[in-house]
Every structure is written in C-alpha cells, then in structure tokens.
Scaffold this active site. Structure first.
Site, mmCIF file in Angstrom:
data_model
loop_
_atom_site.group_PDB
_atom_site.id
_atom_site.type_symbol
_atom_site.label_atom_id
_atom_site.label_comp_id
_atom_site.label_asym_id
_atom_site.label_seq_id
_atom_site.Cartn_x
_atom_site.Cartn_y
_atom_site.Cartn_z
ATOM 1 C CG ASN A 45 3.702 -3.632 -1.335
ATOM 2 O OD1 ASN A 45 4.550 -3.334 -0.515
ATOM 3 N ND2 ASN A 45 3.636 -4.831 -1.881
ATOM 4 C CD GLU A 47 0.316 -7.904 -1.027
ATOM 5 O OE1 GLU A 47 0.076 -8.951 -0.395
ATOM 6 O OE2 GLU A 47 1.138 -7.849 -1.970
ATOM 7 C CB CYS A 56 1.179 0.012 -6.166
ATOM 8 S SG CYS A 56 0.665 -1.346 -7.214
ATOM 9 C CD GLU A 58 5.106 1.831 -7.736
ATOM 10 O OE1 GLU A 58 4.371 1.270 -6.889
ATOM 11 O OE2 GLU A 58 5.834 1.200 -8.506
ATOM 12 C CB CYS A 89 1.698 -1.886 -11.887
ATOM 13 S SG CYS A 89 0.460 -0.830 -11.099
ATOM 14 C CB CYS A 92 1.738 2.860 -10.295
ATOM 15 S SG CYS A 92 1.079 2.067 -8.806
#
Ligand code: THU
Length: 144
Positions: A45, A47, A56, A58, A89, A92
């Site tokens: 990830n 940010e 993310c 993924e 999530c 994703c």
C-alpha cells in the site's frame, strides 16, 4: 488446474509488506499475485497526505503485473502483520474482477501464518465485468 505455491506467495507478500508506505494508518499491507505465466508480482500500500489518493497493495500488485504484460492470473494473496485476516477492500475486489476468473482463489494470511481462502465470486458476487460492456446493446440515451 495449476498447482498454487502458497508458501511462495506468502513469502513474497510478506516481503512486500516491508516496503509499505503507511505513515497515516500504520497498517502495512503486502500482496502477491500469481500470473498465468507462472511469475509472481508484488505490491504494497502507498498512502497519501491526501488520504483518498491512497492506493492499496492489491491494486499496486496487479498494476506491476499488467505493466509487465500479464493479463491473466491464477491467485492473489494478501499479507498483513495482524491477528485479524485482512480481506481485499471493495475497490480492489472490482479491480481483481477485471482480470481474475470468478473461481480464482483470493487468500489472506496473518502474522500467525493462518490463511483463509475465498474464491473471487465469494468476495464479489454478481460482479460487473468487461463482459457486460461486450454484451451491451448500445441502445443509448432515450431523450424525453
Ligand atoms: N489496504 C490495503 O492495501 N489493502 C487492503 O486489503 C485493505 C486496506 C490499505 C489501505 C490503507 O493504506 C491501509 O490499508 C488502511 O486502510
């Protein structure tokens, strides 16, 4: 059916976690995807100070595979150094559905080396996928 080397995916995802850029959530995530070519790609990830711009692990793993020319995948594994198992999530799941078959395994692993595995169809039933665009009848907008 390809045999999936889950320990190799776990190791790769764990390694990716070490590169996670998560200064706001302090929630590092690492992901490994197995492409049909047999190669493994990783993502972490990343940010942003503008929180909504966070990407993310993924999606970063899938993007790394796509830029390498991959379009088909056999498995995805999420690793988080947590006790709870982290599932992908919602955003994703949609991106995974772009490239993975509904029967593809999506797994989550924690720091206790426990693993839970779902199929993509279990995580995102009745998914909107590229086939809906292919099958569209191009009816267009009906004006009043
Ligand atoms: N995150 C992921 O990278 N993957 C998931 O499956 C769940 C959430 C990230 C986004 C954010 O950087 C942090 O975890 C907390 O939401």
């Amino acid at each position: 059916m390809t045999k999936i080397n889950w320990p190799a995916l776990k190791q790769a995802a764990k390694q990716a976690t070490l590169q996670a850029y998560a200064p706001y959530s302090h929630f590092p995530v690492g992901v490994a995807v197995l492409a049909s070519s047999g190669k493994i790609y990783i993502g972490c990830n990343v940010e942003s100070a503008s929180y909504g711009a966070t990407v993310c692990a993924e999606r970063n793993a899938i993007a790394a595979a796509v830029v390498a020319g991959e379009r088909e995948f056999k498995a995805l594994l999420v690793y988080t150094p947590q006790t709870d198992l982290t599932p992908p999530c919602g955003i994703c799941r949609q991106v995974i559905a772009e490239f993975f078959l509904p029967s593809t395994p999506v797994a989550s692993c924690n720091h206790l080396e426990q693993q839970q595995t779902w199929t993509l169809a279990e995580l995102l039933p009745a998914a909107f996928t590229p086939k809906h665009l292919d099958n569209s009848e191009k009816i267009g907008v009906i004006k009043a």
